[in-house]
Design an enzyme around this catalytic site. Structure first.
Site, short mmCIF file in Angstrom:
data_model
loop_
_atom_site.label_atom_id
_atom_site.label_comp_id
_atom_site.label_asym_id
_atom_site.label_seq_id
_atom_site.Cartn_x
_atom_site.Cartn_y
_atom_site.Cartn_z
CB ALA A 153 82.91 24.28 38.54
CG ASN A 178 83.12 15.61 34.88
OD1 ASN A 178 82.68 16.75 34.99
ND2 ASN A 178 84.31 15.26 35.32
CG HIS A 221 78.77 24.34 47.49
ND1 HIS A 221 79.59 23.66 46.63
CD2 HIS A 221 78.48 23.46 48.49
CE1 HIS A 221 79.79 22.43 47.09
NE2 HIS A 221 79.12 22.28 48.21
P1 NAD Z 1 85.35 20.84 39.90
O1 NAD Z 1 86.19 21.95 39.39
O2 NAD Z 1 85.88 20.04 41.01
O3 NAD Z 1 85.03 19.85 38.69
C1 NAD Z 1 84.56 20.28 37.46
C2 NAD Z 1 84.57 19.09 36.51
O4 NAD Z 1 83.97 19.49 35.31
C3 NAD Z 1 85.98 18.58 36.19
O5 NAD Z 1 86.07 17.20 36.46
C4 NAD Z 1 86.14 18.87 34.69
O6 NAD Z 1 86.82 17.84 34.03
C5 NAD Z 1 84.71 18.94 34.22
N1 NAD Z 1 84.49 19.85 33.09
C6 NAD Z 1 84.90 21.14 32.98
N2 NAD Z 1 84.44 21.69 31.84
C7 NAD Z 1 83.75 20.70 31.19
C8 NAD Z 1 83.05 20.63 29.96
N3 NAD Z 1 82.96 21.69 29.16
N4 NAD Z 1 82.46 19.45 29.60
C9 NAD Z 1 82.57 18.37 30.41
N5 NAD Z 1 83.21 18.38 31.60
C10 NAD Z 1 83.78 19.53 31.98
O7 NAD Z 1 83.92 21.45 40.27
P2 NAD Z 1 82.72 20.87 41.19
O8 NAD Z 1 82.64 19.40 41.08
O9 NAD Z 1 81.56 21.73 40.91
O10 NAD Z 1 83.13 21.10 42.70
C11 NAD Z 1 83.90 22.07 43.23
C12 NAD Z 1 83.32 23.35 43.77
O11 NAD Z 1 83.52 24.29 42.79
C13 NAD Z 1 81.89 23.51 44.11
O12 NAD Z 1 81.82 23.66 45.47
C14 NAD Z 1 81.48 24.88 43.48
O13 NAD Z 1 80.88 25.67 44.49
C15 NAD Z 1 82.77 25.47 43.10
N6 NAD Z 1 82.92 26.30 41.89
C16 NAD Z 1 81.86 26.87 41.29
C17 NAD Z 1 82.04 27.62 40.13
C18 NAD Z 1 80.84 28.24 39.51
O14 NAD Z 1 79.90 28.63 40.20
N7 NAD Z 1 80.82 28.35 38.18
C19 NAD Z 1 83.30 27.76 39.57
C20 NAD Z 1 84.40 27.16 40.23
C21 NAD Z 1 84.17 26.42 41.39
#
Ligand code: NAD
Length: 255
Positions: free
Chosen positions: A30, A226, A127
């Site tokens: 994400a 990250n 997912h």
């Molecule tokens: P997560 O929210 O658990 O982690 C996201 C990570 O990205 C965080 O640790 C954060 O610190 C980091 N981050 C955010 N913006 C950043 C940036 N600009 N630069 C560097 N780092 C950054 O998300 P995940 O690990 O993908 O897992 C969780 C679940 O979230 C997945 O199953 C996914 O399906 C779902 N999800 C998807 C979306 C999407 O499709 N965009 C959005 C929200 C959640």
């Protein structure tokens, strides 16, 4: 493990690793889409800090949960449907389209990798995808716009016109089985690569978060980009705790 927050050095280190390694696998979460205005799950202000997820079994068991799920979907879509790919997505697209990476493995459901110009066949969605819906019984595809009109206009829950099954967004909820083919392909990518690059994932959602360790155990170099620490940082060869948009686009320039 090398960990630093020195921007120019990190760009150079990542660029050198991309040049030195022949086969790259990319694993996104994400975090790559926050710069497009889609909140992630676990950052402060992220989706989980506002509402608990609906488990798959609850969706199946309860009409009220199905209603709540669709209410949330159309609320969240007000933001998601406006989002466009950002520089991070385009950098990934360049790596895939130039054959440096054969595909991108993603946990995201937002379709932005496809919209950045990557052939959909080269986006491995662990997912699922939130831009359409599917019957949970027969797998028939249904378009969200039709569901939205019936649900918001007439308060009707969607059921499959072919078999009467429940219709749900084509995403994987907590408690729902992972899709077999994408998981098989992701494992294949992880075993074939000599460099695996994680971009914007907290690496706490399993089994998706197994993928980087499969690559690492098989001898690949592991890089994690990250902004916050992850549980796999100590296994990584390079951890870059910075913004994706500041690191990734300049790092791929010479590749
Ligand atoms: P997560 O929210 O658990 O982690 C996201 C990570 O990205 C965080 O640790 C954060 O610190 C980091 N981050 C955010 N913006 C950043 C940036 N600009 N630069 C560097 N780092 C950054 O998300 P995940 O690990 O993908 O897992 C969780 C679940 O979230 C997945 O199953 C996914 O399906 C779902 N999800 C998807 C979306 C999407 O499709 N965009 C959005 C929200 C959640």
């Amino acid at each position: 493990m090398q960990k630093t927050t020195d921007n120019p050095k990190n760009i150079e280190r990542l660029s050198n690793l991309l040049s030195a390694n022949k086969r790259l696998a990319i694993f996104t979460g994400a975090g790559i889409s926050t710069e497009s205005g889609i909140p992630d799950f676990r950052s402060p202000g992220g989706i989980w800090t506002k509402m608990a997820p609906i488990e798959f079994q609850d969706f199946l068991d309860s009409e009220e949960m199905r209603r709540e799920s669709w209410r949330r979907k159309f609320e969240v879509d007000k933001t998601i449907r406006r989002a466009r790919p950002n520089e991070g997505h385009y950098a990934v697209a360049e790596l895939v389209n130039s054959q440096k990476a054969t595909a991108v493995i993603t946990q995201n459901i937002d379709n932005l990798h496809q919209e950045s110009g990557i052939d959909p066949d080269r986006v491995i969605e662990l997912h699922g995808n939130g831009t359409y819906a599917k019957c949970l019984n027969c797998g028939a595809r249904e378009e969200l716009e039709i569901i939205k009109q019936a649900f918001l206009g007439r308060d009707e829950l969607p059921v499959c016109k072919f078999c009467g099954g429940h219709i749900k967004t084509a995403t994987i909820s907590f408690g729902q089985s992972m899709p077999e083919e994408p998981v098989r392909r992701a494992h294949e990518e992880a075993l074939a690569c000599d460099l695996l690059l994680v971009i914007g994932s907290s690496l706490v959602v399993y089994p998706a978060a197994d993928i980087p360790m499969i690559a690492k155990r098989n001898g690949a170099t592991l890089v994690i980009l990250n902004r916050e620490p992850t549980p796999l940082d100590s296994y990584a060869d390079l951890v870059i705790s910075e913004e994706i948009g500041e690191i990734l686009p300049p790092a791929i320039k010479n590749n």
